[in-house]
Design a protein around this motif. Sequence first.
Motif, short mmCIF file in Angstrom:
data_model
loop_
_atom_site.label_atom_id
_atom_site.label_comp_id
_atom_site.label_asym_id
_atom_site.label_seq_id
_atom_site.Cartn_x
_atom_site.Cartn_y
_atom_site.Cartn_z
N PRO A 104 0.97 -1.11 -0.21
CA PRO A 104 0.08 -0.03 -0.10
C PRO A 104 0.80 1.42 0.17
O PRO A 104 2.01 1.33 0.41
CB PRO A 104 -0.87 -0.04 1.35
N LEU A 105 0.51 2.26 -0.60
CA LEU A 105 0.91 3.68 -0.68
C LEU A 105 0.28 4.74 -0.17
O LEU A 105 0.42 5.25 0.92
CB LEU A 105 1.48 4.14 -2.14
N ILE A 106 -1.19 4.67 -0.48
CA ILE A 106 -1.95 5.69 -0.17
C ILE A 106 -3.23 5.18 0.19
O ILE A 106 -3.88 4.78 -1.03
CB ILE A 106 -2.04 7.13 -0.92
N ASP A 107 -4.09 5.38 1.10
CA ASP A 107 -5.44 4.65 1.32
C ASP A 107 -6.37 5.59 0.87
O ASP A 107 -7.48 5.18 0.27
CB ASP A 107 -5.68 4.03 2.73
N ALA A 108 -6.35 6.92 1.05
CA ALA A 108 -7.25 7.99 0.75
C ALA A 108 -6.45 9.18 0.30
O ALA A 108 -5.56 9.74 1.14
CB ALA A 108 -8.27 7.93 1.92
N LEU A 109 -6.87 9.93 -0.62
CA LEU A 109 -6.35 11.13 -0.99
C LEU A 109 -7.49 12.06 -1.45
O LEU A 109 -8.18 11.57 -2.53
CB LEU A 109 -5.29 11.11 -2.17
N GLY A 110 -7.77 13.07 -0.90
CA GLY A 110 -8.68 13.95 -1.45
C GLY A 110 -8.67 15.66 -1.36
O GLY A 110 -7.38 15.76 -0.86
N ILE A 111 -9.11 16.19 -2.29
CA ILE A 111 -8.97 17.51 -2.54
C ILE A 111 -10.45 18.12 -2.24
O ILE A 111 -11.49 17.73 -2.89
CB ILE A 111 -8.65 17.78 -4.01
N LYS A 112 -10.46 19.13 -1.44
CA LYS A 112 -11.55 19.98 -0.94
C LYS A 112 -11.82 21.05 -1.63
O LYS A 112 -11.10 21.85 -1.42
CB LYS A 112 -11.74 19.88 0.58
N PHE A 113 -12.95 21.35 -2.11
CA PHE A 113 -13.31 22.71 -2.91
C PHE A 113 -14.51 23.20 -2.16
O PHE A 113 -15.34 22.62 -1.31
CB PHE A 113 -13.75 22.51 -4.23
N PRO A 114 -14.83 24.53 -2.19
CA PRO A 114 -16.05 25.30 -1.50
C PRO A 114 -17.32 24.50 -1.79
O PRO A 114 -18.11 24.37 -1.29
CB PRO A 114 -15.70 26.42 -1.83
N PHE A 115 -17.32 24.15 -3.19
CA PHE A 115 -18.47 23.51 -3.59
C PHE A 115 -18.57 22.16 -3.65
O PHE A 115 -19.38 21.37 -4.39
CB PHE A 115 -18.85 24.13 -5.10
N GLY A 116 -17.46 21.42 -3.16
CA GLY A 116 -17.47 20.12 -3.20
C GLY A 116 -16.19 19.50 -3.09
O GLY A 116 -15.24 20.22 -2.75
N GLY A 117 -15.76 18.22 -3.44
CA GLY A 117 -14.55 17.67 -3.43
C GLY A 117 -14.20 16.44 -4.32
O GLY A 117 -15.11 16.03 -5.02
N ILE A 118 -13.12 15.93 -4.60
CA ILE A 118 -12.64 15.00 -5.12
C ILE A 118 -11.71 13.93 -4.42
O ILE A 118 -10.76 14.33 -3.56
CB ILE A 118 -11.79 15.18 -6.54
N GLY A 119 -12.17 12.73 -4.28
CA GLY A 119 -11.28 11.72 -3.41
C GLY A 119 -10.86 10.51 -4.52
O GLY A 119 -11.69 10.10 -5.42
N PHE A 120 -9.47 10.22 -3.93
CA PHE A 120 -9.06 8.85 -4.81
C PHE A 120 -8.60 8.01 -3.68
O PHE A 120 -8.02 8.24 -2.48
CB PHE A 120 -7.66 9.25 -5.56
N GLY A 121 -8.88 6.67 -4.03
CA GLY A 121 -8.63 5.61 -2.92
C GLY A 121 -7.89 4.55 -3.59
O GLY A 121 -7.63 4.38 -4.55
#
Length: 206
Positions: A104-121
């Motif tokens: 494993p490298l990264i279990d969860a990676l997210g970018i948060k915006f005022p209007f929502g967000g993007i997540g990668f797992g």
Amino acid sequence: GYVYDNALYGPTGPLDGRRLNLTVGFTSDVKSNNVNYYTAIADGRNYFRLTKWSTFASRLTGYLNEGKEARRFYAGGSWDIRGFGRTDIRGNMIWLTSHELRFPLIDALGIKFPFGGIGFGGIRGALFFDAGGGYDTGAYKDRIFYASNQKQRVRRNELVGSTGFGVRMNFAGAFVLRYDVGRRLRDNLRTVERDWFTQFFFGWDF
């Protein structure tokens, strides 16, 4: 054919268990008897689990077409021998082996915006070693074939391979994106090329 599969999957591919495929067949031109050859395929894969999310994966595969007008097999690319084109390794007899240390490298990676967000797992890493070769018998042994890329040309009966590292990411729970970086091994694995290759593909780990 015979198939055995008890593999347990993680985010990007199998983590535990075994897979086996044994297939035999016969192809014949009944009308004019211009084609008569038999086929044998063996593919065995083992996944030795080291921790909950890491494993050592091994694969050994062999293909054989033998007889009158037997068709050739082709190999290369992300699922066979990385660093080579999909038709660079060819012959009516081919064998391949692949070994990967998956972790494993990264279990969860997210970018948060005022209007929502993007997540990668499910981002995973891998150290790999591939090797194999194509061999010609019968009518094919006197023919000359060239790889799609002359720089990557594989000589007849030459054992080649590759080694390096890669990153895998599960996308939307249905696709796995793969990016590998490594070096090719030539001259029956005695020579390591200086140039690094990069290869992007999508698909589950073997």
